[in-house]
Design a protein around this motif. Structure first.
Motif, PDB file in Angstrom:
ATOM      1  N   GLU A  50      86.076  15.925  19.259  1.00  0.00           N
ATOM      2  CA  GLU A  50      85.282  15.482  19.718  1.00  0.00           C
ATOM      3  C   GLU A  50      84.227  14.058  19.659  1.00  0.00           C
ATOM      4  N   ASP A  51      83.321  14.042  19.888  1.00  0.00           N
ATOM      5  CA  ASP A  51      82.375  12.938  20.765  1.00  0.00           C
ATOM      6  C   ASP A  51      83.107  11.185  19.703  1.00  0.00           C
ATOM      7  N   LYS A  52      83.118  11.846  18.813  1.00  0.00           N
ATOM      8  CA  LYS A  52      83.129  10.433  17.861  1.00  0.00           C
ATOM      9  C   LYS A  52      85.171  10.480  17.887  1.00  0.00           C
ATOM     10  N   ASP A  53      85.326  11.299  18.346  1.00  0.00           N
ATOM     11  CA  ASP A  53      87.027  10.760  18.629  1.00  0.00           C
ATOM     12  C   ASP A  53      88.134   9.938  19.888  1.00  0.00           C
ATOM     13  N   VAL A  54      86.510  10.073  20.975  1.00  0.00           N
ATOM     14  CA  VAL A  54      86.605   9.724  22.281  1.00  0.00           C
ATOM     15  C   VAL A  54      86.329   7.808  22.354  1.00  0.00           C
ATOM     16  N   VAL A  55      87.578   7.119  22.524  1.00  0.00           N
ATOM     17  CA  VAL A  55      87.753   5.814  22.401  1.00  0.00           C
ATOM     18  C   VAL A  55      88.044   5.433  24.304  1.00  0.00           C
ATOM     19  N   GLU A  56      86.360   4.471  24.923  1.00  0.00           N
ATOM     20  CA  GLU A  56      87.046   3.848  25.918  1.00  0.00           C
ATOM     21  C   GLU A  56      87.250   2.997  26.003  1.00  0.00           C
ATOM     22  N   ILE A  57      88.537   3.055  26.134  1.00  0.00           N
ATOM     23  CA  ILE A  57      89.731   1.998  26.360  1.00  0.00           C
ATOM     24  C   ILE A  57      89.541   0.408  28.320  1.00  0.00           C
ATOM     25  N   GLY A  58      88.980   1.261  29.355  1.00  0.00           N
ATOM     26  CA  GLY A  58      88.933   1.070  30.448  1.00  0.00           C
ATOM     27  C   GLY A  58      90.631   1.715  30.533  1.00  0.00           C
ATOM     28  N   ARG A  59      91.125   1.110  31.705  1.00  0.00           N
ATOM     29  CA  ARG A  59      92.885   1.432  32.621  1.00  0.00           C
ATOM     30  C   ARG A  59      93.474   0.250  32.286  1.00  0.00           C
ATOM     31  N   PRO A  60      93.833  -0.075  31.359  1.00  0.00           N
ATOM     32  CA  PRO A  60      94.834  -1.418  31.284  1.00  0.00           C
ATOM     33  C   PRO A  60      95.959  -1.847  32.480  1.00  0.00           C
ATOM     34  N   GLN A  61      96.293  -0.937  32.991  1.00  0.00           N
ATOM     35  CA  GLN A  61      97.046  -0.443  34.719  1.00  0.00           C
ATOM     36  C   GLN A  61      96.313  -1.387  35.859  1.00  0.00           C
ATOM     37  N   LEU A  62      95.374  -1.321  35.504  1.00  0.00           N
ATOM     38  CA  LEU A  62      94.284  -2.260  36.540  1.00  0.00           C
ATOM     39  C   LEU A  62      93.875  -3.359  36.231  1.00  0.00           C
ATOM     40  N   ASP A  63      94.414  -4.315  34.597  1.00  0.00           N
ATOM     41  CA  ASP A  63      93.910  -5.306  34.306  1.00  0.00           C
ATOM     42  C   ASP A  63      94.328  -6.392  35.738  1.00  0.00           C
ATOM     43  N   ALA A  64      94.988  -6.452  36.363  1.00  0.00           N
ATOM     44  CA  ALA A  64      95.743  -7.191  37.502  1.00  0.00           C
ATOM     45  C   ALA A  64      94.802  -7.561  38.869  1.00  0.00           C
ATOM     46  N   VAL A  65      93.774  -6.326  38.623  1.00  0.00           N
ATOM     47  CA  VAL A  65      93.443  -6.017  39.740  1.00  0.00           C
ATOM     48  C   VAL A  65      92.351  -7.243  39.925  1.00  0.00           C
ATOM     49  N   ARG A  66      91.544  -7.810  40.815  1.00  0.00           N
ATOM     50  CA  ARG A  66      90.751  -9.092  40.535  1.00  0.00           C
ATOM     51  C   ARG A  66      89.275  -7.961  41.113  1.00  0.00           C
ATOM     52  N   PRO A  67      88.120  -8.678  40.527  1.00  0.00           N
ATOM     53  CA  PRO A  67      87.005  -8.005  40.523  1.00  0.00           C
ATOM     54  C   PRO A  67      86.356  -8.248  41.906  1.00  0.00           C
ATOM     55  N   TYR A  68      85.305  -7.820  42.377  1.00  0.00           N
ATOM     56  CA  TYR A  68      84.913  -8.156  43.986  1.00  0.00           C
ATOM     57  C   TYR A  68      84.236  -8.868  43.742  1.00  0.00           C
ATOM     58  N   ALA A  69      84.844 -10.201  45.225  1.00  0.00           N
ATOM     59  CA  ALA A  69      84.052 -11.327  44.738  1.00  0.00           C
ATOM     60  C   ALA A  69      83.809 -12.102  46.120  1.00  0.00           C
ATOM     61  N   GLY A  70      83.144 -10.771  46.515  1.00  0.00           N
ATOM     62  CA  GLY A  70      82.458 -11.084  48.342  1.00  0.00           C
ATOM     63  C   GLY A  70      83.863 -10.868  49.025  1.00  0.00           C
ATOM     64  N   PRO A  71      82.830 -10.330  50.239  1.00  0.00           N
ATOM     65  CA  PRO A  71      83.909  -9.889  51.974  1.00  0.00           C
ATOM     66  C   PRO A  71      85.338 -10.825  52.210  1.00  0.00           C
ATOM     67  N   PRO A  72      86.202 -10.375  52.718  1.00  0.00           N
ATOM     68  CA  PRO A  72      87.476 -11.200  53.132  1.00  0.00           C
ATOM     69  C   PRO A  72      86.763 -11.900  53.949  1.00  0.00           C
ATOM     70  N   ALA A  73      87.803 -13.477  53.567  1.00  0.00           N
ATOM     71  CA  ALA A  73      87.626 -14.416  54.673  1.00  0.00           C
ATOM     72  C   ALA A  73      88.246 -13.935  55.864  1.00  0.00           C
ATOM     73  N   PRO A  74      87.554 -14.648  56.641  1.00  0.00           N
ATOM     74  CA  PRO A  74      88.089 -14.345  58.230  1.00  0.00           C
ATOM     75  C   PRO A  74      89.119 -14.395  58.365  1.00  0.00           C
ATOM     76  N   GLY A  75      89.643 -12.981  59.786  1.00  0.00           N
ATOM     77  CA  GLY A  75      90.865 -13.442  59.476  1.00  0.00           C
ATOM     78  C   GLY A  75      91.936 -12.834  58.368  1.00  0.00           C
ATOM     79  N   ALA A  76      91.409 -12.226  57.369  1.00  0.00           N
ATOM     80  CA  ALA A  76      92.051 -11.955  55.295  1.00  0.00           C
ATOM     81  C   ALA A  76      91.820  -9.842  55.720  1.00  0.00           C
TER      82      ALA A  76
END
Length: 292
Positions: free
Chosen positions: A182-208
């Motif tokens: 049942e839909d009421k029993d489904v809980v969205e928690i994200g993917r905790p294993q990816l917590d250490a991945v930083r959000p996108y903050a623009g294109p990489p610096a030159p040479g990176a």
């Protein structure tokens, strides 16, 4: 020589007998079952666990539990890992979380009178039904990854109090599958294993480097070619990424890749060789871990 051999044999026998007698001393004997159970009850009362990870499975399935150890350690409360097979104790990754192994159902039932209130289940197994009998514990199925394979919308999931998923796609998958969750029993928690991945903050610096993680799932027990991208697209994808000198590729295939479909195994081996060849060709220092 005969007397020397006899003396040597007698000496070895006496040594073995002495070692056996030492083990029979009260302080050296292995604890009896009741003694162990008394210790376990006392430990439960002293530690007062609040949340646990329940796992049962074969030797090759330990990765399913290991991927949840760090998220479990970050939870508030007092975590515990509950195993059912002794061989699995050696296969659980290094952790500071207490690990208990309860092979017998009668011992498992002692958790009913403990402070444990939530058990997380990263997989379904034949012994899962045994712990689901404990009414004082809320059981949440967290799975060990999500994909469009049938295992990600297994009817067994309706046996749990809640099904914890990464996001809306998984919720929709269960709804479309119509397996009784049942839909009421489904809980969205994200993917905790990816917590250490930083959000996108623009294109990489030159040479990176731009880091790309390619982590395809496996072919599944049914061998459906649509389950994994490794067979049909994996090599082309990896070749294209490796052709870009500004890309750092991390290839992390599912541990069971190729265990059902030989084509997946062959493709996986070819992809690994492409990665090794690229490492040999690229000079200079390896990207820092922070580049991920």
């Amino acid at each position: 020589y005969g007397m020397a051999g006899l003396a040597l044999s007698l000496g070895a026998a006496l040594t073995g007998l002495g070692a056996l007698l030492l083990r029979l001393l009260p302080g050296r004997r292995p604890a009896g079952e009741q003694e162990v159970l008394d210790w376990f009850d006392a430990w439960l009362a002293r530690y007062r666990p609040t949340v646990g990870l329940y796992f049962s499975g074969g030797a090759s399935s330990a990765y399913q539990a290991n991927m949840w150890l760090e998220p479990l350690a970050r939870l508030d409360g007092r975590p515990v890992i509950v195993l059912r097979e002794r061989h699995m104790v050696q296969r659980i990754a290094a952790t500071d979380i207490p690990v208990v192994c309860l092979p017998k159902v009668s011992t498992l039932m002692r958790l009913e009178h403990s402070t444990l209130r939530v058990l997380l289940h990263p997989s379904n197994s034949g012994k899962t039904s045994q712990v689901l009998r404990i009414p004082t514990i809320k059981h949440a199925f967290v799975n060990h990854g999500e994909s469009d394979k049938l295992s990600s919308c297994n009817p067994y999931a309706k046996a749990y109090d809640e099904v914890w998923v990464a996001g809306p796609a998984a919720r929709e998958r269960y709804a479309l599958a119509e397996v009784g969750v049942e839909d009421k029993d489904v809980v969205e928690i994200g993917r905790p294993q990816l917590d250490a991945v930083r959000p996108y903050a623009g294109p990489p610096a030159p040479g990176a480097f731009t880091t790309v993680l390619y982590a395809p799932t496996w072919e599944g027990w049914d061998g459906n070619p649509g389950n994994t991208s490794v067979v049909e697209a994996g090599e082309n994808l990896v070749r294209a990424l490796l052709a870009d000198p500004g890309v750092r590729l991390l290839y992390k295939p599912h541990p069971l890749t190729g265990s059902v479909d030989p084509r997946a195994r062959a493709a996986d081996l070819r992809i690994r060789e492409l990665v090794r060849a690229a490492n040999r060709q690229r000079g200079g220092p390896r990207p820092d871990v922070s580049a991920a």
